[in-house]
Design a protein around this motif. Structure first.
Motif, short mmCIF file in Angstrom:
data_model
loop_
_atom_site.label_atom_id
_atom_site.label_comp_id
_atom_site.label_asym_id
_atom_site.label_seq_id
_atom_site.Cartn_x
_atom_site.Cartn_y
_atom_site.Cartn_z
N UNK A 1 0.83 -1.20 0.00
CA UNK A 1 0.00 0.00 0.00
C UNK A 1 0.86 1.26 0.00
N UNK A 2 1.93 1.23 0.78
CA UNK A 2 2.79 2.41 0.85
C UNK A 2 3.64 2.53 -0.42
N UNK A 3 3.95 1.39 -1.03
CA UNK A 3 4.73 1.42 -2.28
C UNK A 3 3.93 2.02 -3.44
N UNK A 4 2.61 1.91 -3.32
CA UNK A 4 1.74 2.26 -4.43
C UNK A 4 2.03 3.62 -5.10
N UNK A 5 2.07 4.72 -4.34
CA UNK A 5 2.36 6.00 -5.00
C UNK A 5 3.77 6.04 -5.59
N UNK A 6 4.68 5.27 -4.99
CA UNK A 6 6.06 5.26 -5.49
C UNK A 6 6.12 4.55 -6.84
N UNK A 7 5.36 3.47 -6.98
CA UNK A 7 5.30 2.79 -8.28
C UNK A 7 4.72 3.73 -9.34
N UNK A 8 3.67 4.44 -8.96
CA UNK A 8 3.04 5.36 -9.92
C UNK A 8 4.05 6.40 -10.39
N UNK A 9 4.93 6.79 -9.47
CA UNK A 9 5.96 7.77 -9.84
C UNK A 9 7.09 7.15 -10.65
N UNK B 1 -2.35 5.04 10.18
CA UNK B 1 -0.89 5.18 10.12
C UNK B 1 -0.35 4.75 8.76
N UNK B 2 -0.92 3.68 8.24
CA UNK B 2 -0.51 3.24 6.89
C UNK B 2 -0.84 4.33 5.87
N UNK B 3 -2.03 4.89 6.01
CA UNK B 3 -2.44 5.95 5.08
C UNK B 3 -1.51 7.16 5.18
N UNK B 4 -1.07 7.46 6.39
CA UNK B 4 -0.14 8.59 6.58
C UNK B 4 1.20 8.26 5.92
N UNK B 5 1.68 7.04 6.13
CA UNK B 5 2.95 6.64 5.50
C UNK B 5 2.82 6.75 3.98
N UNK B 6 1.70 6.32 3.45
CA UNK B 6 1.49 6.39 2.00
C UNK B 6 1.46 7.85 1.52
N UNK B 7 0.81 8.70 2.31
CA UNK B 7 0.73 10.11 1.92
C UNK B 7 2.10 10.78 1.94
N UNK B 8 2.98 10.27 2.80
CA UNK B 8 4.31 10.88 2.91
C UNK B 8 5.29 10.36 1.85
N UNK B 9 4.87 9.31 1.14
CA UNK B 9 5.79 8.65 0.21
C UNK B 9 6.32 9.59 -0.86
N UNK B 10 5.52 10.56 -1.26
CA UNK B 10 5.99 11.44 -2.34
C UNK B 10 6.64 12.71 -1.79
#
Ligand SMILES: Nc1ncnc2c1ncn2[C@@H]1O[C@H](COP(=O)(O)OP(=O)(O)OP(=O)(O)O)[C@@H](O)[C@H]1O
Ligand SMILES: [Mg+2]
Length: 345
Positions: free
Chosen positions: A104-112, A150-159
């Motif tokens: 889930x946290x990797x998700x935005x990173x893959x998109x990038x 917390x997972x959602x926060x980690x995901x939001x911080x990924x970018x």
């Protein structure tokens, strides 16, 4: 330079049932490093305002400036890049239920376009930051509400965002878990200097972490200023009422919000017509809304660069972006319809 400036923003929705003025001449300034609360009762226009801050909704009138740049002046590509600098978290977490916490946290990173190894390393760091390093392999259904957030926060911080928008991020949580999430947000604000906008209907949330607050009612800002000033001398009736209900504990409110949480992700069928270019629409939509969608079924073929066939998407449970995403797709030539039957995966 101010981080976010909202200048005389109006937002009017028109539908079959008539017209709703969700925002009426709203102006406010959020400074770099603020934790800025926007509080008001249901329907006050809070979510609409926060969605105007990254142009998920375009204002009908007025301007939105981020670090002095008007969002209306940006090209689609620039806007997409700008949105990467703005993380969002929601009441319902909007996690991918079939993916692990780490994925889930990797998700935005893959998109990038990050490689798997690099993305996983970064995601692991972020999970450590939010105190979930031990739960990387868990699935969201195995976590408590606070852990999911917390997972959602980690995901939001990924970018590496400069701004974090939180729309009712603690509304489905009990008071103790709420405090721990607010603590985490404060820590993120202090350590990384990220400007945080907190949308809430609970004065307790404002009291606990915000530096500034705007009180909204009926699409307008009734009162705005430093938190301690508003608490000490509320001028508007709306602010007084919110402070009063804060003392009462707001139990009914909480129950109402918890009830809202029990729902499955809505599903839609997309029919690709002649004009729809294939890949970018869904990928760009995910980038734009920074929210995962599950592809439950894809029966599409790429014919000369155009897509034919259909696809079934599931939105994150409780997503508040569904209507906006449907509009996004329809503007790009995709027909959508709600799916009610079960879908075999
Ligand atoms: N896509 C839409 N189409 C039509 N009306 C809308 C749309 N989105 C919001 N509205 C209306 O705009 C007004 C403000 O809605 P908004 O969601 O911003 O309120 P809110 O303060 O976030 O409320 P809540 O606390 O319940 O989340 C409401 O009257 C709502 O019905
Ligand atoms: Mg809202």
């Amino acid at each position: 330079m101010s981080e976010i400036m909202i200048e005389n923003v109006c937002k009017t929705y028109r539908s079959k049932d008539g017209r709703v003025d969700a925002l009426k001449e709203v102006s406010l300034t959020i400074e770099d490093g603020d934790i800025y609360g926007i509080i008001g009762m249901s329907g006050a226009g809070k979510s609409t305002l926060v969605r105007c801050m990254n142009f998920l909704e375009r204002p009908t009138e007025g301007r939105v400036l981020i670090r002095g740049r008007s969002l209306a002046s940006l090209s689609e590509k620039e806007l997409r890049r700008q949105r990467e600098r703005v993380g969002m978290i929601f009441q319902h977490y909007n996690l991918l239920m079939q993916k692990t916490v780490l994925e889930n946290v990797c998700f935005p990173l893959y998109i990038q376009g990050k490689k798997k190894k690099e993305a996983r390393l970064r995601a692991a760091e972020l999970l450590e930051l939010v105190g979930l390093e031990e739960r990387q392999k868990a699935y969201p259904s195995q976590l408590s509400g606070g852990q999911k957030q917390r997972v959602a926060i980690a995901r939001a911080l990924a970018s590496d965002p400069e701004i974090l928008l939180c729309d009712e991020a603690t509304s489905a949580l009990d008071p103790q878990t709420t405090s721990s999430i607010l603590e985490l947000l404060k820590d993120i604000n202090e350590r990384f200097g990220i400007t945080i906008v907190v949308i809430t209907h609970q004065m307790a949330v404002v009291r606990e972490i915000c530096t500034h607050v705007a009180v909204m009612q009926g699409g307008q800002i009734e009162e705005e200023g430093k938190v301690e000033d508003i608490f000490a001398h509320p001028r508007s009736a709306a602010a007084r009422e919110l402070i009063r209900s804060d003392r009462g504990g707001g139990t009914m409110e909480r129950q109402r919000w918890q009830e809202k949480e029990i729902c499955n992700g809505r599903r839609i069928r997309i029919v690709f017509s002649d004009h729809s270019a294939f890949e970018p629409v869904i990928a760009n939509m995910i980038l734009t809304f920074q929210e995962p969608v599950n592809i439950l079924r894809a029966d599409t073929r790429n014919i000369g660069g155009a897509a034919k066939g259909e696809m079934i998407l599931e939105f994150a449970p409780g997503s508040s972006n569904i209507e906006a995403m449907k509009t996004y797709m329809s503007h790009r030539g995709l027909e959508t319809e709600e799916v009610t039957e079960d879908v075999e995966q």
